[in-house]
Design an enzyme around this catalytic site. Structure first.
Site: not given
Ligand code: UD1
Length: 417
Positions: A90, A394, A324, A302, A22-23, A119-120, A114, A122-123
């Site tokens: 996301r 998902r 994390v 995960d 998925k990822n 989960r910003p 979430c 900014d990076l």
């Protein structure tokens, strides 16, 4: 609404085939927006997140056929106002890097927090800024534009997977060289980079902590096979470890699941590695250990929920340290309903193994929390009802079908809710 009804204590024997990652497929699909040509993507898992990403690509004008593979043509896409659908996943924020690369401007909803944390982004934004993009946020929508994207040097304060992918996507057709330092090294990043390299991108260092992208003028259509899903593989391995049995897990790259294999061995589970598969054998009696989540090649966040579930019924005490995400212990309240003895303080959970877990009514609170509940339910005495299984859908393709084929008693039913 649907739920799973799981009756535990049936040994798991046989073999399970792992689906595509998925990822990996989500960033690869985002990357197709950069390519004005036809791409074919093989080994695509049929997951709700994948269907959502396809809907988004179609919204921008991509022509998509999804049978066994995805055939996608992004020749005639248009830049558009953001669709509400981006709020469903996301990973849709990866469209930003790709659209910025293709059109030099993009407008997108800012992702919210979430269940597993704030989960910003900014990076991601720091990277686009280094490439010369101007940014403004109003009413929850971010507008990013650049007359020209120019390569630059970006240092990531944390090796974020999404930021690394998004900056690569924006840099692939920028002018000149982009260097991303302290980037993430996950296998899914290598897979997306391999896809782009085949399409004509110049990317080196994927899989190391420094990636260099030399901008190119255009990309061409390619065919690509997505790597196996290491988290799906790990989840089934833990199901066997906790419930007992002997199961071959096929279509894995064992290097990608090393921390899972080695942690299971520490817990006295037998794991045999061969070229494309692993065989897990267990009597269901595992010895607890400590785990600490980290960016790859460290222990994957995960898999944290699933290991916590496994340890709930292990021998002795294990400490779980989640470094994390700041809020990734939602499954623990549900595990306690099944008789688990776990205490949480901040980002640390202390799991004191109990002799047996008992079936209960529980709810998935996010994707991996849901997977953890399946692991516990399969190992527990009696019957467990797991609600909110749309989270599980998902990220796990046909999970109940795969588990049934190896002897598990699990069925999907409609719930009255
Ligand atoms: C990806 C995976 C997800 C996995 C995670 C970590 C996908 C689609 N999802 O998510 O399954 O759990 O990697 O392995 O691939 N962070 C910031 N600022 C940013 C970006 C991230 O502070 O701009 C923080 C996050 O809040 C989090 C940490 O960095 O605490 C890791 O996040 P990141 O690696 O970006 O995860 P995702 O790419 O969202």
């Amino acid at each position: 609404m649907e739920k799973f009804i799981v009756t535990g204590r049936n040994k798991i024997n046989g073999s399970i085939d792992i689906s595509g990652s998925k990822n990996s497929v989500l960033p690869i699909l985002a990357a197709t927006l950069l390519i004005p040509d036809t791409c074919v993507i093989n080994n695509v898992p049929k997951l709700s997140d994948v269907y959502t990403m396809i809907e988004l690509l179609k919204y921008y004008g991509a022509e998509v056929e999804f049978n066994d593979s995805i055939k996608i043509n992004c020749s005639n896409i248009e830049n558009k106002a953001p669709s509400d659908k981006v709020k469903d996943i996301r990973a849709s924020f990866l469209l930003v890097g790709a659209l910025l690369g293709r059109f030099g401007k993009v407008s997108m909803f800012m992702p919210g927090g979430c269940n597993i944390g704030q989960r910003p982004v900014d990076l991601h934004l720091k990277g686009f800024g280094v490439l010369g993009a101007n940014q403004s946020i109003e009413g929850g929508i971010i507008d990013i534009s650049a007359k020209y994207l120019n390569g630059g040097e970006v240092y990531l304060d944390f090796p974020s997977v999404g930021a690394t992918e998004n900056i690569i996507l924006a840099a692939v057709m920028a002018k000149g060289r982009t260097v991303i330092s302290n980037c993430a090294t996950e296998p899914e990043i290598i897979d997306m980079a391999d896809f782009l390299i085949k399409a004509g991108a110049k990317i080196s260092g994927a899989g190391s902590d420094t990636i260099v992208v030399e901008g190119v003028d255009c990309l061409k259509g390619v065919e690509h096979k997505v790597i196996p899903d290491r988290i799906e593989a790990g989840t089934f391995m833990l199901a066997v470890a906790g419930t007992g049995g002997k199961c071959r897990i096929n279509n894995v790259i064992s290097e990608h699941i090393k921390p899972i294999i080695l942690k299971l061995r520490e817990m006295e589970v037998d794991v045999e590695e061969s070229e494309n598969s692993v065989i897990v054998s267990s009597e269901g009696n595992i010895v607890n250990t400590d785990i600490k989540t980290m960016p790859y090649p460290g222990f994957p966040t995960d898999m944290q929920a699933q290991f916590t579930a496994l340890m709930a019924k292990g021998i002795g005490t294990g400490v779980v340290n989640e470094t994390v995400f700041e809020n990734r212990f939602m499954h623990i309240g549900e595990l306690k309903k099944m008789g688990a003895n776990i205490t949480v303080e901040g980002r640390t959970a202390v799991v004191r193994g109990v002799e047996a877990l008992a079936g209960a009514e529980v709810e998935a609170t996010d994707l991996r929390a849901g997977a953890a509940l399946i692991i516990s339910a399969l190992a527990a005495e009696g019957t467990t009802e797991i609600g909110h299984i749309h989270y599980i859908d998902r990220g796990y393709e046909m999970i109940e079908k795969k588990l049934k084929s190896v002897g598990c008693d699990i069925k999907r039913v409609r719930s009255e809710e």
